[in-house]
Enzyme design. Structure first.
Site, PDB file in Angstrom:
ATOM      1  N   ASP A  31       0.819  -1.206   0.000  1.00 48.35           N
ATOM      2  CA  ASP A  31       0.000   0.000   0.000  1.00 48.35           C
ATOM      3  C   ASP A  31       0.860   1.266   0.000  1.00 48.35           C
ATOM      4  O   ASP A  31       0.695   2.146   0.847  1.00 48.35           O
ATOM      5  CB  ASP A  31      -0.929   0.032   1.217  1.00 48.35           C
ATOM      6  CG  ASP A  31      -1.751  -1.229   1.384  1.00 48.35           C
ATOM      7  OD1 ASP A  31      -2.167  -1.791   0.362  1.00 48.35           O
ATOM      8  OD2 ASP A  31      -1.979  -1.652   2.542  1.00 48.35           O
ATOM      9  N   GLU A  40     -11.394   0.231  -3.505  1.00 52.32           N
ATOM     10  CA  GLU A  40     -10.542   0.745  -2.426  1.00 52.32           C
ATOM     11  C   GLU A  40      -9.423   1.579  -3.031  1.00 52.32           C
ATOM     12  O   GLU A  40      -9.430   1.868  -4.214  1.00 52.32           O
ATOM     13  CB  GLU A  40      -9.960  -0.422  -1.619  1.00 52.32           C
ATOM     14  CG  GLU A  40      -9.133  -1.379  -2.455  1.00 52.32           C
ATOM     15  CD  GLU A  40      -8.640  -2.587  -1.667  1.00 52.32           C
ATOM     16  OE1 GLU A  40      -8.944  -2.676  -0.467  1.00 52.32           O
ATOM     17  OE2 GLU A  40      -7.941  -3.429  -2.250  1.00 52.32           O
TER      18      GLU A  40
END
Length: 505
Positions: free
Chosen positions: A45, A234
């Protein structure tokens, strides 16, 4: 908080939770490739912050999980409460700054249980550089930490979540996570977040949000506004190019026929606007799922940033865990270039690969270099030590590279200049038997330009500054720092090193 003061021998205590297993042999990041960015640890991420011509990448600290028999298991993400930080000014050699202790009883934000998918921002407030780290406490809320430098020490300035279920405009958001932040040219900052798919709403989840941040960067203002991102899943991202705002995100994996102007499953899609809070126009996708390039899929997560007049995308893929032949779920950060079409503003399709990006400048060996700076490596891990002394705002945790017999660190394109250095000095602690630290050029068995005999360990951790003469290093060459021993049990910690020119001796 993430800090240490000037270390004294024997004063450090090892941060056991931050220790990483050494991955044997050269694996994952293979010369001359640039991806994944590091191979001695995972990092997912990614979020990019550029400061003083250096990019800092903040990543979810994926850690190997084991069953009762000690065998690696699939990543559950449930115990991740730290953020890993690496940085580079050349995009091939990366300095490991260790981990920020974010959540949990030992973290800066003790109210939080997890820290996933960070975002970072910089503002000058009251004439001082201030840095802010936004993180997801699983999918239940978003917190914020602050620090005077990009690497800490970090504190929780509000002692609670920044965005919760009570925040205006987020009531319908399935997952309160995955923040992204932009500080606009007028210094107004905005935070983007959200994700998830309400039942039966795969095409129009409407779970992405944008809000204004307060001038203090640790409060939100007004009501969150919906971003109508088609097939949103997301991973919010935001960047600005030629006065247009680009909201980027990962599309969901729901099967079924999709309209032609919709993102395929699991790709990075983007929308544009002339205003930071919209309205937004869907433009297409820019990066296919990692499975398309690396034969191992999973989710996509990214950040787009500019460094030295070039645009890049940081994203993760499970290439290192694939190379290690362990179960799925452990992600590693990669970089590739991003190109905007000047005429249309569209983003050209990104081709993800192991090659990565070009090194944008040569490496300077004449300043102090952290031992945890790595281009490529074999059998190396990094170790983090917490100091028990006083806090120091200018210091972060002490990070060292840990080398065992036959392990090495390679630094790409080191500029030794035309005269070359005469001396090499390093700060080292030995945890085992006597060893020799070799300095070689271009290969692990290349020209030997110097060597340091490291005496065997004492009872306590003892840092030594050791020096050797150097001959034969000139121009631009790769540097290999290699540990050799006649026994199999030397283990040294390399904290810092530098070369010294003749006129500086």
């Amino acid at each position: 908080m993430n800090h240490h003061s000037t270390p004294q021998a024997g004063e450090q205590k090892q941060d056991q939770a931050a220790n990483l297993e050494s991955i044997p042999g050269e694996i994952g990041k293979l010369r001359p490739n640039g991806n994944p960015l590091v191979a001695h640890k995972f990092g997912a991420d990614p979020y990019a912050l550029v400061f003083n011509n250096r990019v800092y990448l903040y990543m979810t600290s994926d850690k190997l999980e084991y069953d009762k028999d000690g065998l690696p298991q699939k990543n559950s993400y449930s115990s991740i409460n730290r953020i890993t930080v690496i940085s580079s000014d050349d995009l091939i050699n990366w300095t490991d700054h260790g981990e920020i202790r974010v959540a949990g009883p030992q973290g800066a934000a003790t109210w939080a249980s997890q820290s996933w998918a960070p975002a970072a921002a910089h503002r000058i407030l009251d004439g001082k550089d201030c840095f802010f780290l936004y993180f997801a406490n699983n999918a239940s809320g978003i917190g914020v930490l602050s620090a005077p430098t990009p690497v800490g020490p970090w504190i929780d300035p509000i002692g609670k979540a920044l965005i919760t279920r009570e925040t205006p405009g987020v009531e319908e958001v399935t997952w309160l996570f995955d923040p992204a932040v932009i500080v606009d040219d007028d210094h107004q900052a905005y935070i983007y977040f959200g994700g998830g798919i309400p039942q039966g709403k795969a095409e129009r989840p409407d779970t992405a949000r944008v809000m204004r941040l307060g001038d203090d960067m640790i409060s939100v203002v007004g009501k969150a506004k919906v971003i109508q991102a088609p097939y949103m899943f997301e991973d919010s991202g935001i960047h600005k190019y030629n006065n247009s705002y680009y909201f980027t995100y990962c599309s969901n994996f729901i099967e079924g026929d999709r309209p032609d102007d919709s993102p395929p499953p699991g790709e990075i899609a983007y929308m544009t606007s002339v205003q930071p809070m919209g309205p937004w126009t869907y433009q297409g996708t820019l990066l296919q799922n990692p499975g398309h390039f690396f034969d191992i899929g999973g989710n996509n997560h990214h950040a787009i940033f500019q460094l030295s007049d070039q645009w890049y995308i940081a994203y993760h893929a499970q290439t290192l865990c694939q190379a290690m032949d362990i179960p799925e779920g452990y992600r590693s950060t990669h970089l590739n270039r991003v190109e905007h079409d000047e005429a249309t503003g569209k983003i050209k399709k990104v081709h993800a690969d192991y090659q990565g990006v070009d090194q944008i400048k040569c490496f300077d060996p004449y300043g102090r270099v952290s031992g945890s700076t790595i281009g490529w490596s074999s059998g190396v891990s990094t170790e983090q030590y917490l100091d028990s002394g006083e806090m120091s705002a200018s210091d972060s945790n002490m990070i060292s590279a840990k080398l065992q017999n036959d392990s090495w660190i390679a630094i790409s394109k080191v500029d030794f200049e035309s005269e070359g250095p005469t001396t090499f000095t390093a700060t080292i602690a030995n945890q085992g038997t006597e060893g020799t630290l070799e300095l070689r050029l271009d290969r692990a068995d290349g020209l030997l330009i110097g060597e340091i005999i490291v005496p065997p360990a004492t009872e306590s951790l003892q840092w030594m500054e050791l020096t050797t003469n150097v001959t034969g290093a000139k121009g631009v060459q790769d540097l290999y720092i290699k540990l050799k021993s006649s026994t199999d049990s030397p283990t040294i910690l390399l904290r810092e090193w530098k070369f010294i020119r003749q006129n500086e001796v």
